[in-house]
Design a protein around this motif. Structure first.
Motif, PDB file in Angstrom:
ATOM      1  N   HIS A 168      -1.007   4.129 -14.005  1.00  0.00           N
ATOM      2  CA  HIS A 168      -1.921   3.307 -13.207  1.00  0.00           C
ATOM      3  C   HIS A 168      -1.562   1.832 -13.329  1.00  0.00           C
ATOM      4  O   HIS A 168      -1.569   1.080 -12.337  1.00  0.00           O
ATOM      5  N   ARG A 169      -1.222   1.401 -14.537  1.00  0.00           N
ATOM      6  CA  ARG A 169      -0.815  -0.001 -14.721  1.00  0.00           C
ATOM      7  C   ARG A 169       0.449  -0.301 -13.920  1.00  0.00           C
ATOM      8  O   ARG A 169       0.571  -1.363 -13.301  1.00  0.00           O
ATOM      9  N   GLN A 203       0.845  -1.200   0.000  1.00  0.00           N
ATOM     10  CA  GLN A 203       0.000   0.000   0.000  1.00  0.00           C
ATOM     11  C   GLN A 203       0.878   1.246   0.000  1.00  0.00           C
ATOM     12  O   GLN A 203       2.002   1.228   0.505  1.00  0.00           O
ATOM     13  N   GLN A 221       2.853  -1.869  -6.872  1.00  0.00           N
ATOM     14  CA  GLN A 221       2.353  -1.647  -5.509  1.00  0.00           C
ATOM     15  C   GLN A 221       3.373  -0.847  -4.680  1.00  0.00           C
ATOM     16  O   GLN A 221       3.954  -1.346  -3.708  1.00  0.00           O
ATOM     17  N   MET A 227       1.359   1.226 -11.174  1.00  0.00           N
ATOM     18  CA  MET A 227       0.946   1.183  -9.763  1.00  0.00           C
ATOM     19  C   MET A 227       0.401  -0.188  -9.379  1.00  0.00           C
ATOM     20  O   MET A 227       0.754  -0.740  -8.330  1.00  0.00           O
ATOM     21  N   LYS A 228      -0.471  -0.694 -10.216  1.00  0.00           N
ATOM     22  CA  LYS A 228      -1.106  -1.986  -9.915  1.00  0.00           C
ATOM     23  C   LYS A 228      -0.081  -3.109  -9.865  1.00  0.00           C
ATOM     24  O   LYS A 228      -0.158  -4.000  -9.026  1.00  0.00           O
ATOM     25  N   GLY A 229       0.904  -3.054 -10.761  1.00  0.00           N
ATOM     26  CA  GLY A 229       1.909  -4.105 -10.797  1.00  0.00           C
ATOM     27  C   GLY A 229       2.976  -3.941  -9.730  1.00  0.00           C
ATOM     28  O   GLY A 229       3.393  -4.919  -9.109  1.00  0.00           O
ATOM     29  N   ASN A 287      -6.996   5.455  -7.977  1.00  0.00           N
ATOM     30  CA  ASN A 287      -6.025   4.497  -8.511  1.00  0.00           C
ATOM     31  C   ASN A 287      -5.139   3.895  -7.431  1.00  0.00           C
ATOM     32  O   ASN A 287      -4.444   2.907  -7.674  1.00  0.00           O
ATOM     33  N   PHE A 288      -5.116   4.523  -6.259  1.00  0.00           N
ATOM     34  CA  PHE A 288      -4.506   3.896  -5.090  1.00  0.00           C
ATOM     35  C   PHE A 288      -5.317   4.300  -3.872  1.00  0.00           C
ATOM     36  O   PHE A 288      -6.091   5.269  -3.919  1.00  0.00           O
ATOM     37  N   HIS A 305      -4.814  10.797 -10.155  1.00  0.00           N
ATOM     38  CA  HIS A 305      -4.837   9.428  -9.616  1.00  0.00           C
ATOM     39  C   HIS A 305      -5.739   9.315  -8.384  1.00  0.00           C
ATOM     40  O   HIS A 305      -6.424   8.293  -8.196  1.00  0.00           O
TER      41      HIS A 305
END
Length: 441
Positions: free
Chosen positions: A102-103, A60, A109, A105-107, A128-129, A123
Motif C-alpha cells: 500500500h505504501r 490512477q 501511483q 502504491m501511494k508513492g 487502497n486504490f 487492496h
C-alpha cells in the motif's frame, strides 16, 4: 511510443503471428480470449496492446492483471519495466506485508497493477486504490486460476471493478466453458476468440520417451538418467513438496548439483533457486507443478516426470516448459514395472535405452555470486560488472547473467574463478558501499 522502440528494449526483432494477431484484435471493441501454447509469448501478446490502450499517465490505476502465482506476477512486472514505457507498474501477492504494498502504491501511483486474486481483493476491500478508474482487466493463465480454485476470489475482484470496458483472458488450454462470473462477451460488442493451439505441431517438436525403473523407488534410475543428460538444463517434476525435498537430498548425496522449488519454500529461497537454474550454475530444478506454469525460463532442454502427472492438463503444461517457440526438447516418463500409462499418453511411446555405464555427475561451468546490495542502494549491472572486472580480476568471458533486485543481486561467475575472486574483493567496496559478497548457498 513506437512499438519498434519497445521491441528494441526487449531485444526482439519482430512479433510472432500470434502476437501480431493479438495486437490487432486487442484494439477492436469487445472482450477477447487468447489461446496459445505455453512458452509462445503470451505475456508480450497482451502487454504491447495494453500499453497502447493506456492513457497518458494520470496517477490512477487503469488496468489490473490477475495471475495465479507470485512468480508470474514478478515475471510480467519485469517484462513491463524492460519495455521502458512512461507508465508505472507494480505487483501484489501474498507472502509479504500488504501494508508495504500500500505504501508503494501511494508513492508510485501505478497505471497497472499485477496481482494474485487474494491479495488484489485485500487492496480493493481496503480501498487502497480507486477501483472506478480501472478500465482494463487481464486474467493470465485463466485455466490455471480455475484449476487452483480461484473462482470466488476472481469473481469478487471483478465485482469490485465497476468501470471495466474490456476483459482479456489468456490460456494455454481450451476450457470447455468460461464461467459466467468472468463476464466476457456480456457487453454489446461481444467476444473475440483467438485460438493458436496446434497439438500436432507442438508434438513434433517434443520427443517423448519412457524410462523403466527396475525398482518402485525411482531415485537411482533418475540419478542415472540425469547423468546421461550431461548437465543440460532439466526440470524434474514430482507431485508432492515432500518428494521435492527427498529427491534433492538424494541427488545431492550423490554429488549431483540441483535445486528445489515448491510452494512451501520462502520466497527468497525460491527466487535464489530460479536464478541459479536460469543462469546455468545449477542444471537441474526439482519441482512440484508450481514450475509448470508462469515461469519464463528459456532454453530448458529436458523435462522428467518422476511422478506421473495428475491429469492431461498437468502433463501438457509440464511438457510446455521445453520445446518452446521453435526449439526442440525431450520429455521422459519414469515408470516402474507396475505403473500403467494414462489414456492421454500414446501407448506406443518408445522406451529410452539406458546405457550400462553411467557418466559421472556433471560440474557446472558457472557458480552464482550473491551481493548484499541492490537497486535501492543505487547499484546497477554496469557498477557490478565493472567492479568484478577491476577488483575481482575477471574478464568478459568470466561473467554471465547479472540480476539486480531491490536489495541484493545475483551474478553468474565462472566457477573456476570464484575462489580467487572472493579473495581479491575481500574488504573492497562497490561504489563506496561496503557489502557482503559470497557464493550463493
Amino acid at each position: 511510443m513506437e512499438i519498434r522502440e519497445i521491441l528494441s528494449h526487449l531485444n526482439i526483432e519482430h512479433l510472432t503471428p500470434m502476437q501480431e494477431a493479438a495486437y490487432d484484435a486487442f484494439g477492436s471493441r469487445g472482450d477477447m480470449v487468447l489461446l496459445s501454447p505455453t512458452g509462445s509469448g503470451k505475456t508480450l501478446a497482451f502487454l504491447l496492446p495494453l500499453v497502447r490502450a493506456l492513457r497518458p499517465s494520470c496517477g490512477q490505476v487503469q488496468a489490473v492483471v490477475l495471475v495465479p502465482s507470485r512468480e508470474l506476477a514478478l515475471q510480467i512486472e519485469t517484462v513491463f519495466k524492460t519495455m521502458n514505457t512512461p507508465f508505472k507498474v507494480m505487483s501484489c501477492y501474498g507472502g509479504r506485508p500488504a501494508m508495504d504494498e500500500h505504501r508503494t502504491m501511494k508513492g508510485l501511483q501505478p497505471d497497472v497493477i499485477i496481482g494474485t486474486p487474494g491479495r488484489m481483493n485485500d487492496h480493493l476491500r481496503k480501498q487502497n486504490f480507486d477501483a472506478r478508474t480501472v478500465r482494463l482487466l487481464v486474467i493470465d493463465e485463466f485455466d490455471k486460476c480455475l484449476e487452483l480454485g480461484f473462482q470466488e476470489e476472481m469473481a469478487e475482484v471483478i465485482g469490485q471493478l465497476p468501470s471495466l470496458r474490456k476483459r482479456v483472458l489468456l490460456s494455454a488450454t481450451d476450457a470447455a466453458e468460461i464461467p459466467q462470473f468472468a463476464g466476457v462477451g456480456n457487453g454489446t460488442e461481444g467476444l473475440l476468440k483467438l485460438n493458436f493451439l496446434n497439438p500436432e505441431t507442438d508434438t513434433v517438436r517434443l520427443k517423448l520417451q519412457r524410462v523403466l525403473s527396475p525398482d518402485k523407488d525411482k531415485l537411482e534410475t533418475l540419478f542415472r538418467l540425469l547423468c546421461m543428460l550431461e548437465g543440460r538444463s532439466t526440470l524434474v517434476f514430482v507431485n508432492y513438496r515432500e518428494s521435492v525435498e527427498r529427491v534433492v537430498s538424494f541427488l545431492r548425496s550423490r554429488k549431483f548439483p540441483c535445486e528445489a522449488f515448491h510452494g512451501g519454500m520462502e520466497q527468497d529461497d525460491r527466487e535464489r533457486a530460479l536464478y541459479k537454474f536460469r543462469n546455468g550454475s545449477c542444471p537441474v530444478l526439482v519441482s512440484t507443478d508450481l514450475a509448470s506454469r508462469g515461469l519464463d525460463i528459456p532454453g530448458i532442454d529436458h523435462v522428467v516426470h518422476y511422478h506421473l502427472p495428475v491429469n492431461e492438463e498437468a502433463f501438457t503444461h509440464r511438457n510446455g516448459r521445453t520445446a518452446r517457440w521453435d526449439a526442440r526438447g525431450s520429455s521422459y516418463l519414469l515408470l516402474h514395472a507396475g505403473e500403467q500409462l494414462p489414456d492421454y499418453i500414446p501407448a506406443d511411446t518408445p522406451w529410452f535405452d539406458m546405457p550400462e555405464q553411467t557418466p559421472k555427475p556433471p560440474k557446472s561451468v558457472w557458480s552464482t555470486l550473491y551481493i548484499g546490495k541492490g537497486k535501492k542502494d543505487k547499484l546497477n549491472k554496469v557498477d557490478i560488472v565493472g567492479f568484478l572486472y577491476k577488483k575481482g580480476g575477471l574478464s568478459r568471458e568470466d561473467v554471465g547473467q547479472v540480476d539486480v533486485k531491490e536489495h541484493y543481486a545475483f551474478v553468474a561467475v565462472r566457477r573456476s574463478k570464484v575462489r580467487q575472486l572472493l579473495t581479491l574483493v575481500q574488504g573492497e567496496k562497490i561504489k563506496g558501499i561496503k557489502t557482503l559478497i559470497e557464493e550463493a548457498k
